[in-house]
Design a protein around this motif. Structure first.
Motif, PDB file in Angstrom:
ATOM      1  N   GLY A  65      -2.274  -6.595  -6.064  1.00 22.91           N
ATOM      2  CA  GLY A  65      -1.874  -7.372  -4.745  1.00 22.91           C
ATOM      3  C   GLY A  65      -1.622  -8.924  -4.852  1.00 22.91           C
ATOM      4  O   GLY A  65      -1.519  -9.375  -6.104  1.00 22.91           O
ATOM      5  N   GLY A  66      -1.470  -9.658  -3.835  1.00 22.86           N
ATOM      6  CA  GLY A  66      -1.243 -11.092  -3.977  1.00 22.86           C
ATOM      7  C   GLY A  66      -2.293 -11.726  -4.474  1.00 22.86           C
ATOM      8  O   GLY A  66      -3.690 -11.384  -4.475  1.00 22.86           O
ATOM      9  N   THR A  67      -2.018 -12.916  -5.429  1.00 17.69           N
ATOM     10  CA  THR A  67      -3.033 -13.644  -5.882  1.00 17.69           C
ATOM     11  C   THR A  67      -3.880 -14.224  -4.946  1.00 17.69           C
ATOM     12  O   THR A  67      -3.327 -14.789  -3.823  1.00 17.69           O
ATOM     13  N   PRO A  68      -5.365 -14.200  -5.277  1.00 20.44           N
ATOM     14  CA  PRO A  68      -5.966 -15.037  -4.100  1.00 20.44           C
ATOM     15  C   PRO A  68      -6.069 -16.534  -4.321  1.00 20.44           C
ATOM     16  O   PRO A  68      -7.250 -17.090  -4.478  1.00 20.44           O
TER      17      PRO A  68
ATOM     18  N   TYR B  80       6.059  -6.859   0.716  1.00 15.40           N
ATOM     19  CA  TYR B  80       6.709  -5.444   0.469  1.00 15.40           C
ATOM     20  C   TYR B  80       5.611  -4.709  -0.271  1.00 15.40           C
ATOM     21  O   TYR B  80       4.570  -5.359  -1.056  1.00 15.40           O
ATOM     22  N   ALA B  81       5.825  -3.301  -0.493  1.00 16.45           N
ATOM     23  CA  ALA B  81       5.419  -2.517  -1.643  1.00 16.45           C
ATOM     24  C   ALA B  81       6.685  -2.275  -2.574  1.00 16.45           C
ATOM     25  O   ALA B  81       7.814  -1.754  -1.877  1.00 16.45           O
ATOM     26  N   HIS B  82       6.607  -2.530  -3.719  1.00 13.80           N
ATOM     27  CA  HIS B  82       7.794  -2.267  -4.550  1.00 13.80           C
ATOM     28  C   HIS B  82       7.275  -2.195  -6.147  1.00 13.80           C
ATOM     29  O   HIS B  82       6.343  -2.479  -6.686  1.00 13.80           O
TER      30      HIS B  82
ATOM     31  N   CYS C 271       3.020  -9.321  -2.486  1.00 15.13           N
ATOM     32  CA  CYS C 271       3.378  -7.792  -2.096  1.00 15.13           C
ATOM     33  C   CYS C 271       2.454  -6.884  -2.973  1.00 15.13           C
ATOM     34  O   CYS C 271       1.556  -7.332  -3.889  1.00 15.13           O
ATOM     35  N   ILE C 272       2.742  -5.545  -2.728  1.00 11.63           N
ATOM     36  CA  ILE C 272       2.082  -4.574  -3.441  1.00 11.63           C
ATOM     37  C   ILE C 272       2.776  -4.041  -4.580  1.00 11.63           C
ATOM     38  O   ILE C 272       3.672  -3.348  -4.439  1.00 11.63           O
ATOM     39  N   GLY C 273       2.389  -4.499  -5.832  1.00  7.58           N
ATOM     40  CA  GLY C 273       3.280  -4.223  -6.848  1.00  7.58           C
ATOM     41  C   GLY C 273       2.608  -2.793  -7.585  1.00  7.58           C
ATOM     42  O   GLY C 273       1.587  -2.624  -7.580  1.00  7.58           O
TER      43      GLY C 273
END
Length: 405
Positions: free
Chosen positions: A278-281, A330-332, A350-352
């Motif tokens: 997920g996104g970098t905190p 996005y999820a991708h 995004c959710i990679g």
């Protein structure tokens, strides 16, 4: 026979004040008198009834009539046997007679820029019957308000999909507009409208149930907006809108950013689990948490960091893109991040996942499926209007967004 008298109606937005208007009378096309009396001795010359046809008044009237009001037909000195009002396309306006059959009022309002034909049949108090025809034309709208409507017709969507209107122009008369948005379902699902600002800055109203939709529910929207004024700066609606759709299977996507994994559940059972990143905190790249709804499946798209306020960090063609917010979550597929899947949150929000997992997941999910994201490395829930964040409000909180509360 007497012509129908028509009351002049002044348009409130007219720039020139008109002291009085002489309007052409409605055209009388046919009539028949009451019963005539016959002589008792068989000779000609029996007396005839002196009864007169009823007088009928129609409002609005004239060639510059005010739009946005119901059509009203009134009979004096008799009763209305029937009233027919049709627009320029020949479509009839439905209406209701008063208890005394002296007043007929349309259920819909007169739309802007439309010519209406009026046909009345009356019976006078003395017995005479009469049929009259006439027409009037409403002034054209100076500004027209249009909408973007989701979901589309004949679609099957997920259990989290709201009905959503985004308006081209501001809507000041929110309560009046909301009254004309009718939702019906195959199982009497309870729901409510909620007003917000869309991510684009335009007015928007969504309808969601109290809880997720039940699979198999059939939904119909009938938005009878033609002839409704959206208020100052908003303009008129000059058409109706409708859609109908079906709710698919009970699918929920759970994204655990502490565990760095995504789980697809269908009917309460796990279908697949995928390692993700997920996104970098940090301050700019954290992922949104809470419930988002899959808005669209966009396939391969160009993602550029400058569009989400991250400068020139990236410019990539991204496969199996599934939009979750308007702000760019996005999820991708993210093969460039493969070393972090299941291990660390290192994306730009995004959710990679791997290309292989993204391909299979893309085929399994449906627009309208809710994504529930949890984890410490997040930045809070998206605001209302940034995608479909409706489910992050309790039912009580959501109902308060209705203009009819």
């Amino acid at each position: 026979m007497r012509p129908i008298s028509v009351h002049p109606v002044r348009h409130p937005s007219a720039r020139l004040a008109v002291a009085a208007a002489v309007l052409a009378p409605l055209v009388l096309t046919a009539c028949s008198s009451g019963d005539s009396g016959g002589s008792t001795d068989g000779k000609a010359g029996g007396s005839q009834s002196n009864s007169k046809p009823a007088t009928v008044t129609v409002t609005p009237s004239g060639q510059a009539a005010k739009a946005g009001e119901p059509v009203r037909v009134t009979a004096q000195g008799g009763r209305l046997a029937s009233v027919e009002v049709t627009d320029g396309k020949g479509k009839a306006l439905k209406g209701r007679l008063s208890d005394e059959n002296t007043v007929w009022t349309s259920e819909r309002r007169a739309a802007p820029g439309t010519t209406y034909q009026v046909t009345t049949r009356t019976s006078a108090d003395g017995g005479a019957t009469d049929t009259k025809k006439a027409s009037f034309t409403t002034t054209a709208a100076q500004k027209v308000n249009k909408v973007e409507l989701r979901p589309g017709k004949k679609t099957t969507v997920g259990i989290g999909q709201p009905i959503s209107f985004v308006f081209d122009h501001p809507v000041a008369n929110k309560a009046e507009v909301e009254k004309h948005l009718k939702v019906s379902t195959s199982n009497d699902t309870e729901g409510s409208w909620g007003w917000m600002k869309d991510w684009s800055g335009r007015d928007r109203v969504d309808w969601r149930p109290e809880e997720y939709w039940k699979p198999g529910t059939k939904v119909t929207l009938d938005a009878q907006l033609n002839g409704i004024d959206s208020g100052p700066a908003g303009g008129w609606f000059v058409r109706d809108y409708s859609t109908d759709f079906t709710i698919g299977s009970h699918q929920v996507v759970k994204v655990d950013l502490d565990a760095k994994q995504l789980t697809l559940e269908r009917d309460g059972k796990k279908v697949r689990t995928i390692p993700v990143s997920g996104g970098t905190p940090d301050d700019k790249r954290r992922s949104w948490k809470g419930t988002t709804v899959l808005m669209s499946k966009e396939g391969t798209i160009n993602m550029r960091s400058e569009t989400v306020g991250l400068g020139d960090a990236y410019d990539k063609m991204v496969d199996y893109s599934m939009r979750l917010t308007w702000s760019g979550m996005y999820a991708h597929a993210a093969p460039w991040n493969s070393g972090y899947f299941g291990r660390a949150n290192k994306s730009s929000g995004c959710i990679g996942m791997s290309t292989e997992n993204a391909a299979g997941f893309y085929d399994q999910v449906r627009v309208g499926d809710p994504f529930v994201t949890t984890g410490q490395d997040t930045k809070g829930v998206p605001p209302q209007g940034n995608g479909f964040s409706n489910w992050n409000l309790s039912w009580t909180e959501w109902q308060k967004l209705s203009a009819l509360k």
